[in-house]
Design a protein around this motif. Structure first.
Motif, PDB file in Angstrom:
ATOM      1  N   LYS A  57       0.835  -1.194   0.000  1.00 19.86           N
ATOM      2  CA  LYS A  57       0.000   0.000   0.000  1.00 19.86           C
ATOM      3  C   LYS A  57       0.875   1.251   0.000  1.00 19.86           C
ATOM      4  O   LYS A  57       1.735   1.421   0.851  1.00 19.86           O
ATOM      5  CB  LYS A  57      -0.915  -0.004   1.226  1.00 19.86           C
ATOM      6  CG  LYS A  57      -1.900   1.151   1.260  1.00 19.86           C
ATOM      7  CD  LYS A  57      -2.805   1.040   2.486  1.00 19.86           C
ATOM      8  CE  LYS A  57      -3.813   2.174   2.524  1.00 19.86           C
ATOM      9  NZ  LYS A  57      -4.706   2.085   3.711  1.00 19.86           N
ATOM     10  N   PRO A 138      -0.561  -4.362   6.397  1.00 19.06           N
ATOM     11  CA  PRO A 138      -1.828  -4.303   5.641  1.00 19.06           C
ATOM     12  C   PRO A 138      -1.808  -5.229   4.424  1.00 19.06           C
ATOM     13  O   PRO A 138      -0.746  -5.615   3.928  1.00 19.06           O
ATOM     14  CB  PRO A 138      -1.898  -2.835   5.209  1.00 19.06           C
ATOM     15  CG  PRO A 138      -0.481  -2.376   5.177  1.00 19.06           C
ATOM     16  CD  PRO A 138       0.214  -3.101   6.309  1.00 19.06           C
ATOM     17  N   LYS A 139      -2.981  -5.578   3.963  1.00 23.34           N
ATOM     18  CA  LYS A 139      -3.111  -6.398   2.760  1.00 23.34           C
ATOM     19  C   LYS A 139      -2.464  -5.676   1.578  1.00 23.34           C
ATOM     20  O   LYS A 139      -2.588  -4.458   1.433  1.00 23.34           O
ATOM     21  CB  LYS A 139      -4.598  -6.649   2.473  1.00 23.34           C
ATOM     22  CG  LYS A 139      -4.870  -7.512   1.259  1.00 23.34           C
ATOM     23  CD  LYS A 139      -6.372  -7.730   1.085  1.00 23.34           C
ATOM     24  CE  LYS A 139      -6.683  -8.559  -0.148  1.00 23.34           C
ATOM     25  NZ  LYS A 139      -8.143  -8.763  -0.324  1.00 23.34           N
TER      26      LYS A 139
END
Length: 285
Positions: A57, A138-139
Motif C-alpha cells: 500500500k 496491511p493487505k
C-alpha cells in the motif's frame, strides 16, 4: 531504560547495516524459499523468479519490478520500526552491546494477505512481538504474479537490533563471569578486572609464538583485538579477532575456542546471562 538500536536486514536495505554488523548470509537468504523448509505449500513461488512482486500500500503500480521490490522493502522496514514495541526487549535485561536477531518469515498469499507467520529467536517474548508486528502489515494492493497468475510468495526478514546503554555494570544485582582463580565475593569491577586479566594470561601462554615471530620477523611485539560472548553456561562463543595479519587473528580465535569454561557465568538478579567481552592485547616475542 535501555535504548535499542534497530538494524533491519531486508532486501536492498544497503544503508541500514554498518559493514561490521552485516552478515552476508542474512542478505543472501532474504526472500529465499529454502528458509521455509517443509512449511511451504507446493504452489508457493520463489520471490526471485516472480514476474510481478506484490505491491505494498502506497507503492506506485507504475514502478518496474526492481523498484517495486525496493518500495516493498522500504515499507516493511518502516512498518517494523514504527510498530515494534521496544519495551518488550528492554524487559529481558540483556547486557549492553548485545545483538539480538529475530528470523521472521511469512507468506504473501494469492489474495495479498500475510499468512503463515513464523519467528525464531531464543527469547519467546521477542518472538511473540515480531509475530504481532507482522500481523499488522496491511493487505497488499496486489499479490505477486507469475505467468499472469496470482501466486503465493514467501518472504524472509532477519531483524537485528543492538542493546545500547543497558547498564551491564557494577549494579549489585549483576555478576560478571568468574574465571578460575577469581573470587565472586569481590566487587563487580574487581571481578571483571580479574576475569579479563586471567583470560589475557591464558592467551599469553597459549598463543603460538613461533607463528607470531614468523609473521612479524622485524618486530618484537604485535597487537590484536578480540571480541566474544561468555554465554549462560560460561563458555566463549561468537568469537572474532582483528590483527595486522589474518593468520594472527585466526590463531587468537583458535586459542579462545579452547579456553576453559568459566567457574561461574555472568548473571542478572541471579539469572545466568550472556556477557560481551572485548579488549586489545599486546604480546611480546
Amino acid at each position: 531504560m535501555k535504548n535499542l538500536l534497530f538494524l533491519f536486514s531486508i532486501l536492498f536495505s544497503l544503508s541500514i547495516f554498518s559493514q561490521e554488523n552485516t552478515n552476508s548470509e542474512d542478505l543472501k537468504d532474504t526472500q529465499d524459499t529454502s528458509n521455509f523448509e517443509g512449511s511451504v505449500d507446493s504452489d508457493v513461488t520463489s520471490f526471485s523468479i516472480i514476474e510481478n512482486v506484490p505491491i505494498y500500500k502506497g507503492c506506485s503500480k507504475n514502478l518496474d519490478n526492481k523498484a517495486q521490490k525496493e518500495c516493498l522493502n522500504k515499507k516493511l522496514n518502516k512498518h517494523i520500526g514504527a510498530n515494534f514495541n521496544t519495551k518488550v526487549a528492554a524487559k529481558i535485561d540483556l547486557p549492553d552491546e548485545t545483538v539480538v536477531k529475530i528470523n521472521v518469515k511469512f507468506i504473501i498469499s494469492k489474495t495479498g494477505e500475510i499468512v503463515a507467520i513464523e519467528a525464531g529467536t531464543p527469547f519467546p517474548e521477542l518472538e511473540a512481538e515480531a509475530i504481532r508486528v507482522i500481523k499488522l502489515i496491511p493487505k497488499m494492493e496486489r499479490p505477486g504474479y507469475f505467468k499472469d497468475e496470482p501466486v503465493s510468495v514467501p518472504y524472509f526478514i532477519p531483524i537485528k537490533f543492538k542493546i545500547a546503554n543497558s547498564g551491564f555494570n557494577s549494579s549489585k544485582d549483576m555478576q560478571y563471569p568468574t574465571y578460575r582463580g577469581c573470587e565472586k565475593s569481590v566487587s563487580f569491577e574487581d571481578l571483571k578486572n580479574c576475569t579479563i586479566g586471567k583470560i589475557m594470561d591464558y592467551l599469553k601462554v597459549s598463543i603460538n609464538y613461533e607463528l607470531a615471530d614468523k609473521l612479524f620477523p622485524l618486530d618484537k611485539s604485535t597487537q590484536f583485538e578480540v571480541s566474544f560472548v561468555i554465554n549462560e553456561k560460561g563458555k566463549a562463543e561468537d568469537i572474532s579477532a582483528k590483527a595486522h595479519k589474518r593468520e594472527m587473528a585466526a590463531e587468537a580465535i583458535r586459542v579462545l575456542k579452547r579456553m576453559p569454561k568459566m567457574k561461574a557465568p555472568g548473571s542478572i538478579n541471579g539469572k545466568p546471562t550472556k556477557v560481551p567481552v572485548k579488549f586489545l592485547m599486546t604480546i611480546y616475542f
